[in-house]
Every structure is written in C-alpha cells, then in structure tokens.
Motif scaffolding. Structure first.
Motif, mmCIF file in Angstrom:
data_model
loop_
_atom_site.group_PDB
_atom_site.id
_atom_site.type_symbol
_atom_site.label_atom_id
_atom_site.label_comp_id
_atom_site.label_asym_id
_atom_site.label_seq_id
_atom_site.Cartn_x
_atom_site.Cartn_y
_atom_site.Cartn_z
ATOM 1 N N ILE A 61 0.850 -1.188 0.000
ATOM 2 C CA ILE A 61 0.000 0.000 0.000
ATOM 3 C C ILE A 61 0.884 1.235 0.000
ATOM 4 C CG2 ILE A 61 -1.602 1.384 1.387
ATOM 5 C CD1 ILE A 61 -2.992 -1.094 2.231
ATOM 6 N N LEU A 62 0.521 2.188 -0.843
ATOM 7 C CA LEU A 62 1.152 3.505 -0.872
ATOM 8 C C LEU A 62 0.080 4.534 -0.553
ATOM 9 C CD1 LEU A 62 3.361 5.574 -1.436
ATOM 10 C CD2 LEU A 62 2.841 5.379 -3.885
ATOM 11 N N GLU A 118 12.618 -1.442 0.745
ATOM 12 C CA GLU A 118 11.457 -2.206 1.200
ATOM 13 C C GLU A 118 10.517 -2.504 0.038
ATOM 14 O OE1 GLU A 118 9.350 -4.064 4.372
ATOM 15 O OE2 GLU A 118 11.319 -3.085 4.376
ATOM 16 N N MET A 119 10.342 -1.542 -0.847
ATOM 17 C CA MET A 119 9.435 -1.735 -1.975
ATOM 18 C C MET A 119 10.041 -2.626 -3.054
ATOM 19 S SD MET A 119 7.808 2.102 -2.294
ATOM 20 C CE MET A 119 6.452 1.601 -3.331
ATOM 21 N N MET A 120 11.367 -2.756 -3.061
ATOM 22 C CA MET A 120 12.023 -3.558 -4.092
ATOM 23 C C MET A 120 12.124 -5.032 -3.734
ATOM 24 S SD MET A 120 12.769 -2.033 -6.867
ATOM 25 C CE MET A 120 13.917 -3.236 -7.512
ATOM 26 N N THR A 121 11.801 -5.407 -2.488
ATOM 27 C CA THR A 121 11.848 -6.822 -2.129
ATOM 28 C C THR A 121 10.859 -7.600 -2.995
ATOM 29 O OG1 THR A 121 10.219 -6.429 -0.384
ATOM 30 C CG2 THR A 121 12.543 -6.373 0.249
ATOM 31 N N GLY A 122 11.347 -8.680 -3.583
ATOM 32 C CA GLY A 122 10.521 -9.466 -4.485
ATOM 33 C C GLY A 122 10.567 -8.995 -5.915
ATOM 34 N N PRO A 133 4.184 -7.217 3.411
ATOM 35 C CA PRO A 133 4.218 -6.268 2.295
ATOM 36 C C PRO A 133 4.431 -4.849 2.794
ATOM 37 C CG PRO A 133 1.971 -6.986 2.715
ATOM 38 C CD PRO A 133 2.859 -7.835 3.575
ATOM 39 N N PRO A 134 5.095 -4.008 2.015
ATOM 40 C CA PRO A 134 5.374 -2.639 2.476
ATOM 41 C C PRO A 134 4.112 -1.792 2.555
ATOM 42 C CG PRO A 134 6.050 -2.908 0.193
ATOM 43 C CD PRO A 134 5.657 -4.268 0.683
#
Length: 682
Positions: A61-62, A118-122, A133-134
């Motif tokens: 979620i952003l 954090e957003m780049m994991t996966g 999830p971030p």
C-alpha cells in the motif's frame, strides 16, 4: 504513543468490521480491476478502514497525503490500529526546498533509501519478497521528488553470498560509485571499511552493519556486528546472503557524466560566493559529497517516481483528492519562485519535481482508492460504498463534563453495547466510573467484575485500564485503554441499526484533540548579506580582527577582471578596509552603554589586541568564580525528594499534549537531580 514511549495498539477492534457487510463488500473489490469510487469516509474512520484493508488483503500500500504535517497524525493513528508486525514506514521529504542548493540530511537520505529497498523486495531477481508487504506513507513533497530509475537501482544493488568469489578492488569501487563512504571504522549507515581479510559495510536498508570475512578471494562468512562494540551479533551460519543497495539516490558514478557535459567551466576561487561551480570538482571525481542530491535531476534523463517502485499488486490510496491536488500546485508554485530567485543555477537545470499532468496520468492508471472526497462530485447511486461511510457516526462531545459522560456509559451498558474508552486519563476515568457505580448501585466488589458474573441487571463486564487491547472485547463490556487517539466514533450496522462499537477518545470526553508534537527544525542556511542587513552607512561596527570602525557602505570593485562587492570600513587616521561580502559574518553592529560614539581603533595598532586580551582575562576570572561556586555546591547538603508515586503518574497523564524528545529528556534529568541530596542548579 504514551509517556513510556511504548507503542500502544487497539488493532483487535478491527474485528468489529466482520459485522459490517459494507466493509466486507469493499474488501472483495479491493485488488480487482474494478474501479473504486471515493469512500467519503469521515476523518476518524479512515485509519481503521485502511488498517483493515491492509490486514486482510496483505498487499503493498502507498498512502498519499497532501501537506507534510498530515503525515505524522497518519503514522500515529496507524500505529494504534495495526499490530506491531504490520507497521507503516514514512518516505521522508528532501531537507532543502525544491531548486534550493543544499545538502540532504543523513536521516532523510537513509530513510528514503530504506523505503525504496522495502518496496524492491521481491522485484529484484536475487532478493526474495518480504513476509510483510510494504506500507508506505508519503506527503506530496516527498512523492513529487524525482529519484533513481528502478533499472539503475537494480544494477547498483549487489547481493553477496557465502562461498562467492569476488574482485575486492572492483567491489569497493562499485560501493564508492553507489554512494558508500570509505572509513577506517564503520559506525553509521552508508559506510564501509577494509582491513586485511575483513570487509565491513553498513547497508542503508539494514538494521546493523555486516562483516565479510574473506579467505583469499572467497567469502568465508557473513555476520552482523554491533558498530558500538564491533562485536558480532548472532551465529555466522545464520547469515548466508546480504543485499547491498545503493547508499544515495544520486549515484556518484552518474555525476561524472554530468560534470563532463557541463564543458570547460572555470572553477571558482575561495573569494567567490558559494555556487554550483564549487561542486564541479567533486562531481568530476565521482565521489559522494553533501550537495550531491541537488544535481540528481541532471543525472537521469528518465527519472523514476515512487509509483515505479510499487509492486504490480500494490494499492495506491489518497487521503483527499482535492487537498492532495492543492498541495501539488502549491509546491510547484513555491518551487518556481525559488528557481526564479536563484541567479546561478547550472546550465539546463531540470526541476527536481515531476509535473502534475504527467503524475496525474500515472495515478489514474493505478486507480487509487480515495478515502475522502474524490476529484468530481458523484451522485449517491454512483457510490457503491457510500453505505460504509454511513456506518460511522460521530461520538457525543462532553466538553470535560464528567457527569454526562458517566451517564452515557451507564446507558450503553444497559443496552449491552460494546464500549471502549481510549484516553490518556484512563486510570482516573476508570476510578470515577467505579466510584459512581459504588455510590449509585451498591456494587462493592468491583475488583471481580471481569472474573465473576453478578445477578445485578446493570452490571457490566469491566476491566482495569490496559495499554494494549490484544483481544476483541465482548458485547456489553466496558474497556478503558491508557493511550491516545485523535478521534472516536460509533460503528453501526445499518441493516438493523445495531451498534457494533462505541469508541470514545479524549476528543469526545474533554473536547480537545491530541496535538501533533513539535518537531525540531534544523537551522536553515543564512545568506552572508543577512549579517549586515540591519547596518546602514554611518553606523559603527566591530570587526573580529580589526576592531571598531565606521561603516561607509557597500562598494563594488573590479579584481582580476571580475566585479565583486565589498563592505567599506573607515578606521582612525583615514585608514580604510574592504571586507568581502561573504566575510560579513565577521562584522557586528557596535552597541554601547550610552549614546556617546566609541573610539575608532587604528589598523595595525595594539589597542584592539589589548582590549580583546582584557576581555579574555575577565572571562577567565568569571569562569574561575563559577567553578568555585559549583565546587562549594557539591559539598553543601540538600533535600532529596522521593521518587515519583502513582499520583504523579496520574497528574502527568492528565497533560493533554505530547511532549517532545527534548522535553522528556529534561524532565527526566530534573527529576534525577531532585532525588539527589545535593542542591540543584538549572
């Protein structure tokens, strides 16, 4: 947060949404290609609704909000509504204003890079997805900042494994090129060191630095270590891989190309005012330096936004569309004003902010969920989730009147409704409730209410104040939570008008909302001309090295074919002194004890030196007197106060404001001094 600094949580209350069909319908639609209409939720309902979506859907979620000062209330609310393992993170705003040449703070740089990591994991081919999830919260100012392209981020990230063969020199050159600083001892994020067969590096996205032990060119072990003690943390076999992401959004390796493109530009000497030309040498060398992020828009022809880093299954959430768009336009307007006031921007300088039209198209592609009002007014029949907003009624306001509040608690318990009171004064409120029940109903054994049922029809399930509401309260229960919440509500199942939850906060009970804590602001850079802005021709001034003179005005002189501004000072015997404008901080306006003009000193004379030496001796004498005073105080007995009691804690809990870190530190220091048997001097 409460006084102790421990994060409080009421996430168990999210179970109330199981009884709300409108919420269940929304959960079914979130994450599907179906467009989401604005929810038009009241402010008090937005945090719990979003927390429930995140908890149930487990998707990235952003959350985008308008002004910077709205991010902290959102973080505080979500900390309350989410369990500790599902806490959001914030994307920090750049330290300087847009188009303003200034360094980003280390905290800002590392905070932004942690969000990207954090957003780049996966999404990185060698970095697995995180179990959680971030959940990122960003203001407009942080969101509009152009950043490192995603592809460049992937290529700049290096994953090391036990048993891997490395080229040591190439690896260290790579780290320098992506922003890491070579040091003798690693102490902070973004640093690395090499000694013998040991490589230490502190990745910006890691909680601790990593020690890489080499056997020749092979990685023998990987382990975390404490930067304070330099001792290992845990077992070396527990860590098999480590991802080392870039330490700067503006890659120093990309600065070389930009510096070359600038062409042959003369370098400024030390007498020039600070400008981008002062950074040209550092740009050409390709090393990290404080002002590097100022040139980031020049580094990347196709910069990225935070939306580029959001995983494909991510959800974009906007607080209020109108407030968000207004904040965007205001930020662009201020950025243009700053750019117009900068006379010496680099050639072909590009704005660090994305333009709104481009970003608006990207946002519409993501089909954001709008918690409040949308872009355009919609008819009621076009709002399939309007019924969810109707499930939230504002709580009653008592304005600090305790009797109506206690009467309301009696009414809801008689109706067998679930009631939760979240207040910083919960201990006192629960005492008042117990005393009222003893007086009016004769229930003397209140200590056992939560353990044994009574035959009295008005008895309710009552528990002592708690700090974490880990279990969902039963119907007919009354729970006091010793914490702080911005605002409460009444949650109603509209199908049968059944009250699912009464949530009361200090806003309803006492009529005031929890203020956001004051944040420390770093001192802004002061232009050199500020130091003589209040000095006019004919004023007496004091120069640090030359003494008292007469200010004659600002003059321009040509030196080496260049026009420069100087402050003209006149001294005794007609001597004059030209002070460069950027040395104006060495001047001060003369302030005397009376209206008589001072005696002007001579350039090169000993009068000013003698006066400074005399002042130094007077300062030394004062320091000696103070030391003698402090020494005598250490020998004089004083009164030692007792430690804080429960009454003191209740008094402090009644304070309706959240203390800053500095205030909490001073309070603790004063209390510690009061408990010592020595006189206190503060």
């Amino acid at each position: 947060m409460i006084e102790s600094g421990v994060a409080m949580s009421i996430f168990s209350l999210l179970n109330a949404f199981k009884d709300i069909p409108a919420m269940q319908n929304l959960l079914q639609v979130v994450g599907t290609p179906d467009p989401l209409r604005p929810l038009t939720l009241p402010n008090s309902a937005r945090a719990p609704v979003l927390a429930e979506i995140y908890r149930q859907k487990q998707m990235p979620i952003l959350l985008l909000t308008g002004r910077v000062d709205t991010v902290t209330p959102w973080l505080q609310a979500l900390e309350m509504w989410l369990p500790p393992e599902l806490q959001p993170i914030r994307l920090p705003e750049p330290t300087p204003l847009p188009n303003d040449r200034g360094p980003w703070s280390e905290r800002t740089r590392n905070g932004r890079l942690r969000v990207l990591a954090e957003m780049m994991t996966g999404q990185h081919p060698q970095i697995p997805a995180s179990e959680t999830p971030p959940f990122v919260i960003s203001s407009v100012r942080a969101f509009l900042q152009k950043t490192l392209p995603k592809r460049r981020y992937i290529t700049a990230t290096r994953v090391l494994r036990v048993g891997q063969i490395i080229d040591l020199n190439k690896l260290m050159d790579l780290w320098v090129g992506v922003g890491y600083e070579p040091v003798s001892v690693v102490e902070g994020a973004g640093q690395f060191s090499h000694r013998g067969g040991i490589l230490d590096i502190f990745p910006v996205a890691a909680a601790a630095p990593v020690r890489i032990e080499l056997f020749g060119d092979e990685i023998d072990t990987l382990r975390y270590f404490d930067p304070g003690t330099q001792r290992s943390l845990g077992n070396a076999k527990d860590l098999q891989t480590v991802a080392i992401a870039p330490a700067r959004e503006a890659l120093p390796s990309a600065a070389k190309a930009m510096a070359t493109a600038l062409g042959d530009v003369f370098e400024s000497d030390e007498d020039n005012l600070p400008s981008w030309q002062d950074d040209l040498k550092a740009l050409q060398q390709g090393f990290a330096f404080p002002n590097l992020e100022f040139y980031m828009p020049q580094f990347y022809p196709q910069p990225a936004s935070l939306l580029d880093y959001l995983p494909e299954n991510g959800l974009v959430v906007i607080d209020d569309w109108a407030a968000f768009e207004k904040a965007v336009l205001e930020l662009h307007e201020n950025a243009d004003l700053i750019a117009n006031e900068q006379p010496d921007l680099p050639p072909n300088y590009v704005s660090p902010l994305f333009d709104w039209e481009t970003l608006k198209v990207d946002l519409e592609w993501w089909q954001p969920l709008i918690l409040g009002e949308g872009e355009t007014p919609l008819l009621d029949n076009e709002r399939p989730f309007l019924s969810l907003a109707e499930c939230f009624d504002p709580g009653p306001r008592y304005g600090g009147q305790v009797r109506p509040f206690l009467n309301q608690l009696k009414n809801v318990t008689l109706e067998n409704e679930r009631t939760v009171v979240v207040s910083r004064q919960s201990p006192r409120l629960s005492d008042l409730w117990q005393q009222d029940q003893k007086t009016n109903e004769g229930l003397l054994n209140l200590e056992g209410w939560d353990e044994a049922a009574t035959d009295t029809p008005n008895a309710t399930k009552f528990t002592k104040p708690v700090e974490n509401l880990e279990s969902y309260p039963d119907m007919g229960s009354l729970t006091f939570v010793n914490a702080s919440l911005a605002e409460g509500f009444t949650l109603i199942r509209r199908e049968d008008n059944h009250v699912v939850l009464n949530l009361l906060s200090d806003a309803e009970i006492f009529g005031w909302n929890r203020p956001a804590p004051r944040r420390w602001k770093a001192p802004s850079a002061v232009a050199p001309e500020t130091h003589f802005a209040d000095i006019k021709a004919g004023d007496y001034v004091v120069h640090l090295e030359y003494g008292i003179g007469l200010f004659k005005g600002l003059v321009s002189r040509t030196i080496g074919g260049m026009d420069r501004e100087y402050l003209l000072l006149e001294y005794a015997n007609g001597d004059v002194l030209y002070v460069p404008a950027h040395h104006a901080d060495r001047l001060g306006k003369w302030i005397g004890s009376d209206d008589r003009p001072p005696a002007i000193t001579r350039l090169g004379g000993k009068t000013w030196t003698t006066m400074k030496a005399k002042a130094q001796r007077a300062a030394d004498e004062l320091a000696g007197d103070l030391l003698e005073l402090y020494a005598s105080r250490e020998t004089v007995p004083g009164h030692a106060f007792a430690e804080d009691t429960e009454w003191q804690a209740e008094l402090e809990a009644s304070f309706p404001y959240q203390e800053t870190e500095d205030q909490l530190r001073v309070i603790a220091e004063v209390k510690a001094d009061m408990e010592r048997p020595l006189p206190m001097d503060r």
